[in-house]
Design a protein around this motif. Structure first.
Motif, PDB file in Angstrom:
ATOM      1  N   LYS A   4       0.877  -0.921  -0.433  1.00  0.00           N
ATOM      2  CA  LYS A   4       0.149   0.096   0.090  1.00  0.00           C
ATOM      3  C   LYS A   4       1.455   1.268   0.221  1.00  0.00           C
ATOM      4  O   LYS A   4       0.606   1.780  -0.801  1.00  0.00           O
ATOM      5  N   VAL A   5       1.408   1.326   0.544  1.00  0.00           N
ATOM      6  CA  VAL A   5       2.584   2.435   0.675  1.00  0.00           C
ATOM      7  C   VAL A   5       3.950   2.146   1.240  1.00  0.00           C
ATOM      8  O   VAL A   5       4.559   1.075   1.672  1.00  0.00           O
ATOM      9  N   ALA A   6       4.813   3.034  -0.019  1.00  0.00           N
ATOM     10  CA  ALA A   6       6.088   3.311   0.150  1.00  0.00           C
ATOM     11  C   ALA A   6       7.469   3.977   0.649  1.00  0.00           C
ATOM     12  O   ALA A   6       6.190   5.301   0.164  1.00  0.00           O
ATOM     13  N   LEU A   7       7.694   3.805   1.965  1.00  0.00           N
ATOM     14  CA  LEU A   7       8.274   5.357   2.426  1.00  0.00           C
ATOM     15  C   LEU A   7      10.480   5.256   1.675  1.00  0.00           C
ATOM     16  O   LEU A   7      10.936   4.206   2.088  1.00  0.00           O
ATOM     17  N   ILE A   8      10.506   6.311   1.003  1.00  0.00           N
ATOM     18  CA  ILE A   8      11.446   6.432   0.269  1.00  0.00           C
ATOM     19  C   ILE A   8      12.446   7.264   1.943  1.00  0.00           C
ATOM     20  O   ILE A   8      12.235   8.214   0.671  1.00  0.00           O
ATOM     21  N   GLY A   9      13.004   7.063   1.951  1.00  0.00           N
ATOM     22  CA  GLY A   9      13.700   7.906   3.392  1.00  0.00           C
ATOM     23  C   GLY A   9      15.499   7.853   2.598  1.00  0.00           C
ATOM     24  O   GLY A   9      16.156   6.764   2.694  1.00  0.00           O
ATOM     25  N   LEU A  10      15.016   9.266   2.239  1.00  0.00           N
ATOM     26  CA  LEU A  10      17.447   9.111   1.234  1.00  0.00           C
ATOM     27  C   LEU A  10      17.651  10.463   2.504  1.00  0.00           C
ATOM     28  O   LEU A  10      17.569  11.122   3.258  1.00  0.00           O
ATOM     29  N   GLY A  11      18.951   9.957   2.229  1.00  0.00           N
ATOM     30  CA  GLY A  11      20.421   9.998   3.244  1.00  0.00           C
ATOM     31  C   GLY A  11      19.671   9.839   4.919  1.00  0.00           C
ATOM     32  O   GLY A  11      18.967   9.347   5.182  1.00  0.00           O
ATOM     33  N   ASN A  12      19.828  11.608   5.643  1.00  0.00           N
ATOM     34  CA  ASN A  12      20.061  11.164   7.125  1.00  0.00           C
ATOM     35  C   ASN A  12      18.043  11.240   6.441  1.00  0.00           C
ATOM     36  O   ASN A  12      17.553  10.951   8.552  1.00  0.00           O
ATOM     37  N   PHE A  13      16.938  11.213   6.143  1.00  0.00           N
ATOM     38  CA  PHE A  13      16.289  10.900   6.225  1.00  0.00           C
ATOM     39  C   PHE A  13      15.325  10.116   6.388  1.00  0.00           C
ATOM     40  O   PHE A  13      14.249   8.903   6.429  1.00  0.00           O
ATOM     41  N   PHE A  14      16.614   9.161   6.065  1.00  0.00           N
ATOM     42  CA  PHE A  14      16.004   7.071   6.615  1.00  0.00           C
ATOM     43  C   PHE A  14      15.907   6.641   7.518  1.00  0.00           C
ATOM     44  O   PHE A  14      14.782   6.160   7.821  1.00  0.00           O
ATOM     45  N   ASN A  15      16.015   7.386   8.537  1.00  0.00           N
ATOM     46  CA  ASN A  15      15.750   7.548  10.104  1.00  0.00           C
ATOM     47  C   ASN A  15      14.273   7.780  10.271  1.00  0.00           C
ATOM     48  O   ASN A  15      13.114   7.395  11.285  1.00  0.00           O
ATOM     49  N   LEU A  16      14.141   8.861   9.543  1.00  0.00           N
ATOM     50  CA  LEU A  16      12.919   9.647  10.066  1.00  0.00           C
ATOM     51  C   LEU A  16      11.549   8.960   9.194  1.00  0.00           C
ATOM     52  O   LEU A  16      10.652   8.396   9.759  1.00  0.00           O
ATOM     53  N   ALA A  17      11.771   8.073   7.709  1.00  0.00           N
ATOM     54  CA  ALA A  17      11.057   7.093   6.908  1.00  0.00           C
ATOM     55  C   ALA A  17      10.713   5.843   8.155  1.00  0.00           C
ATOM     56  O   ALA A  17       9.774   5.357   8.117  1.00  0.00           O
ATOM     57  N   LYS A  18      11.914   5.123   9.329  1.00  0.00           N
ATOM     58  CA  LYS A  18      11.456   4.031   9.656  1.00  0.00           C
ATOM     59  C   LYS A  18      10.457   4.933  10.578  1.00  0.00           C
ATOM     60  O   LYS A  18      10.225   3.803  11.205  1.00  0.00           O
TER      61      LYS A  18
END
Length: 121
Positions: A4-18
């Motif tokens: 349903k949802v894919a989260l692509i966390g680029l660079g430092n925002f990978f932790n935000l995606a988690k």
């Protein structure tokens, strides 16, 4: 790998995606979490595969949205039914503004992102 949802966390925002993933799991959504290995291009095979069981692709980047990674992803999905949400900064001078203030302004808190995703789901 989720659906349903894919989260692509680029660079430092990978932790935000988690963090966003954890919040979505609390409401019964099991998103796919992606940490892109490069930003100069896109993985067309991966993005094509996401179309099969994802309605929304979310990009989180710690840079300016205009001309950024998220725009490449949005352009890729432009002719499909897949919705894309891009989160990042606007192009402006922000040297005297705290990060927390900027994150709220740009809708980059996990709560704001989850709310935006819920509106589409």
């Amino acid at each position: 790998k989720g659906s349903k949802v894919a989260l692509i966390g680029l660079g430092n925002f990978f932790n935000l995606a988690k963090e966003v993933r954890c919040e979505l799991e609390k409401i019964g959504v099991n998103p796919t979490l992606i940490n892109p290995k490069f930003i100069s291009g896109i993985d067309k095979e991966l993005l094509d595969n996401l179309k099969k069981d994802h309605d929304i692709v979310v990009t989180l980047e710690d840079g300016v949205l205009a001309g950024g990674f998220g725009e490449k992803i949005a352009r890729f999905y432009g002719s499909s039914n897949t919705k894309v949400l891009n989160f990042g900064a606007k192009k402006e001078f922000t040297d005297r503004i705290s990060l927390n203030t900027l994150y709220k302004r740009y809708h980059l808190t996990k709560e704001q992102i989850v709310e935006d995703i819920k509106k589409i789901l």
